[in-house]
Design a protein around this motif. Structure first.
Motif: not given
Length: 485
Positions: A456-485
Motif C-alpha cells: 500500500m505504501s508502494f515506494d519511499s515517495i508514497s510512504l513519506e507523504i503518508g507517514l505518521g506525524d509522530t515519527i516523521r522527524d525521527t524517520y528523517f534523522k534516521l534516513r539521513k544517518e543510514k542512507i545519506g540524505f
C-alpha cells in the motif's frame, strides 16, 4: 551482524549518476513502475434481510477462532469462509466489466502523471528534504509508464475470467501480478497448463503459516503426492495451513519449470513465527531460491484492533528490523543479501523510527500494527497504490454488479467510493486518486487508523507523504544517518 548504530551509511557522495541510480534501486526507494492497482477480484452480493451488500468470496478460512475455538490461525481475513456463509460465485463481476474498469483506472492513473510531476512531486521533494541530485534520479525512474496490477482478494484464481484479465493487462504494456492461494493450480492441471501459456508477471502466495523450520523441512522433503495428501487431511477451517501446503506445492513444481513467473511469498511476521524467523528465512533462501520473500509485521489497526505483540515479541522484531536495515546497507554498498527479500529500506526505517520514538510497549505494538503509522489518505500522492474493492454501504438503485469501488480491501469504511470503476471515466478516477480519497478519509466518521502493508505504501515517495506525524522527524534523522540524505 553489527548493531545498527555501528553500521556505516550508504555511500552516495562523489558518485556518478549511474552509480547513485543503482544504489537507489538496490535500496528499493523507487520502483520501476509509476503506480499500482490492487483489485479485489471476488466481491459477490450478500443479503441481510431484504438489503444487499458486498462481500468477498474466498475458498479458504483464515481466522484465529471458529465458534469461539482457536483454529491455529495467526490472523483473521475479512474474506474468510466462516465470516461469509452462503455466497454464490455466480455473482462475481463479469470479466468484461472488470477489464473495462481496469482500463479506465489505468488511464486515470496515467492522466494523473502531469499533475504529479508538476505539483505533487516538487512539493514532496521540498517537504521531505530530497537533495536535487536525488530528486532528479527519482524523477527519471518514475518516467516509466508501467503500472503494476495486482489481482487480489482471497483466491482470485476462482474468477472464471482470470486468465483473460491477465492477458489484457499485459497487452496494454502493464504488469499483471497474481496474489492467490494456489489451490486451483494444485488441483486442476488443465487450469495450470492454461496459466503457464500466458502467465502473470509475478505469482504471489501467502506464507503466514510457515511457523517452524521443521514444518518447512517436512514439506520440502516429502513427495508431492504426500504433500497433497497432507493438504487434503487438513481441516477446512485451518485455511492458513492449507495455503501453506498450496504455496509450497506450486513452488516445488515451479523450481525447474521455466514457464513459471517469479514467485513471491507474502510472509506476515507474527508471534507464532517470530522465534524462528531467521531460520525460516535462511531455509527458504536455500531451498526455495526461486522465491522472493516479502516480510512485514502483522497488521491490526485497520480492523480497529489491539496489536498482538508483547514486549518479548517487540524485542525480537526490533532485532529483525535492525538486521534487515543492515542488509540493505550492505547490499547497496556492494555486498550480497543474506536473504532473497524485497528491498525497501524506507519501510524498515519507518518501523525502526517507532522504536526510537516510543518506549511504551502498547504504543510501540499498536503503531507497528499500523496505528498512526501511515495512511493512504493523508495527502495527495500517498496513495499511488490504487485499490479497487467492495463497498460497505447497501446497494443503491442501479447497482447490480458487486465490487469495483475505489477504496480499500482491508477497511472499506473510510475511503471507499460509491461509484464503480466500470461506470467512471479517467478524469473521475484521476480526481479520486488525488483529491477524492483525501476528502473521504478526512471526513469519515471513524477513519482507518492506518496500516503498514508495504504494497500500500508502494515506494519511499508514497510512504513519506503518508507517514505518521509522530515519527516523521525521527524517520528523517534516521534516513539521513543510514542512507545519506
Amino acid at each position: 551482524m553489527q548493531q545498527l548504530s555501528e553500521l556505516k551509511s550508504v555511500d552516495l557522495e562523489e558518485k556518478s549518476e549511474s552509480q547513485i541510480t543503482e544504489k537507489i534501486k538496490k535500496l528499493g526507494l523507487v520502483r520501476e513502475a509509476f503506480a499500482a492497482i490492487q483489485i479485489d477480484m471476488n466481491p459477490v452480493s450478500k443479503k441481510v434481510g431484504d438489503v444487499k451488500y458486498d462481500a468477498t468470496l474466498c475458498d479458504h478460512n483464515c481466522t484465529t477462532v471458529l465458534n469461539g475455538e482457536p483454529t491455529g490461525g495467526n490472523y483473521t481475513c475479512p474474506a474468510a469462509i466462516s465470516l461469509n456463509k452462503g455466497l454464490n460465485p455466480k455473482d462475481l463481476a463479469p470479466t468484461e466489466k472488470i477489464i473495462q474498469g481496469l482500463k479506465s483506472s489505468l488511464n486515470g492513473i496515467l492522466a494523473s502523471r502531469p499533475e504529479f510531476f508538476s505539483t505533487i512531486f516538487p512539493l514532496y521533494c521540498i517537504e521531505n528534504k530530497i537533495p536535487s541530485h536525488i530528486s532528479k534520479i527519482y524523477e527519471s525512474i518514475l518516467q516509466e509508464e508501467t503500472i503494476e496490477v495486482n489481482l487480489f482478494g482471497g483466491s482470485p484464481e476462482i474468477h472464471p475470467g482470470i486468465l483473460s484479465i491477465i492477458q489484457d493487462i499485459q497487452s496494454g504494456g502493464h504488469k499483471a501480478h497474481l496474489t492467490t492461494t494456489g489451490k486451483r493450480m494444485m488441483t486442476n492441471p488443465k487450469f495450470l497448463e492454461s496459466f503457464l501459456e500466458n502467465p502473470s508477471d509475478l505469482l504471489a502466495f501467502g506464507a503466514d503459516d510457515f511457523e517452524s523450520v521443521e514444518f518447512l523441512k517436512g514439506c520440502f522433503s516429502m513427495s508431492l503426492d504426500d504433500l497433497k495428501d497432507n493438504w487434503k487431511k487438513t481441516p477446512w477451517y485451518q485455511g492458513q495451513r492449507k495455503k501453506a501446503y498450496e504455496a509450497i506445492y506450486i513452488t516445488r513444481i515451479a523450481k525447474d519449470n521455466k514457464k513459471f513467473p517469479p514467485i513471491l511469498y507474502n510472509l506476515v511476521v507474527h508471534p507464532g513465527n517470530l522465534n524462528e524467523i531467521y531460520e525460516i528465512f535462511d531455509y527458504l533462501t536455500e531451498h526455495a531460491p526461486n522465491v522472493v520473500l516479502n516480510p512485514y509485521p502483522v497488521q491490526t489497526a485497520f480492523f480497529g484492533s489491539e496489536s498482538e505483540y508483547n514486549e518479548s515479541h517487540l524485542q525480537d522484531l526490533e532485532k529483525l528490523i535492525d538486521t534487515i536495515i543492515a542488509e540493505h546497507i550492505h547490499y547497496a554498498n556492494g555486498g550480497q543479501l543474506r536473504w532473497n527479500i524485497v528491498t525497501r529500506v524506507h519501510y524498515w526505517l519507518m518501523l525502526k523510527s517507532v522504536y526510537l520514538n516510543f518506549n511504551n510497549t502498547k504504543e510501540r505494538a499498536n503503531m507497528i500494527g499500523g496505528e498512526n503509522l501511515w495512511t493512504c489518505y493523508k495527502a495527495p500522492g500517498a496513495g499511488r497504490c490504487v485499490q479497487v474493492a467492495s463497498s460497505q454501504t447497501k446497494y443503491e438503485e442501479g447497482k447490480d454488479i458487486p465490487g469495483g469501488h475505489l477504496g480499500c480491501f482491508w477497511n472499506s469504511k473510510t475511503v471507499n467510493d460509491n461509484r464503480q470503476i466500470w461506470n467512471m471515466n479517467e478524469n473521475e478516477i484521476k480526481n479520486w486518486i488525488f483529491d477524492g480519497r483525501v476528502e473521504l478519509g478526512n471526513t469519515a466518521k471513524n477513519p482507518c487508523k492506518g496500516c503498514g502493508f508495504p504494497r500500500m505504501s508502494f515506494d519511499s515517495i508514497s510512504l513519506e507523504i503518508g507517514l505518521g506525524d509522530t515519527i516523521r522527524d525521527t524517520y528523517f534523522k534516521l534516513r539521513k544517518e543510514k542512507i545519506g540524505f
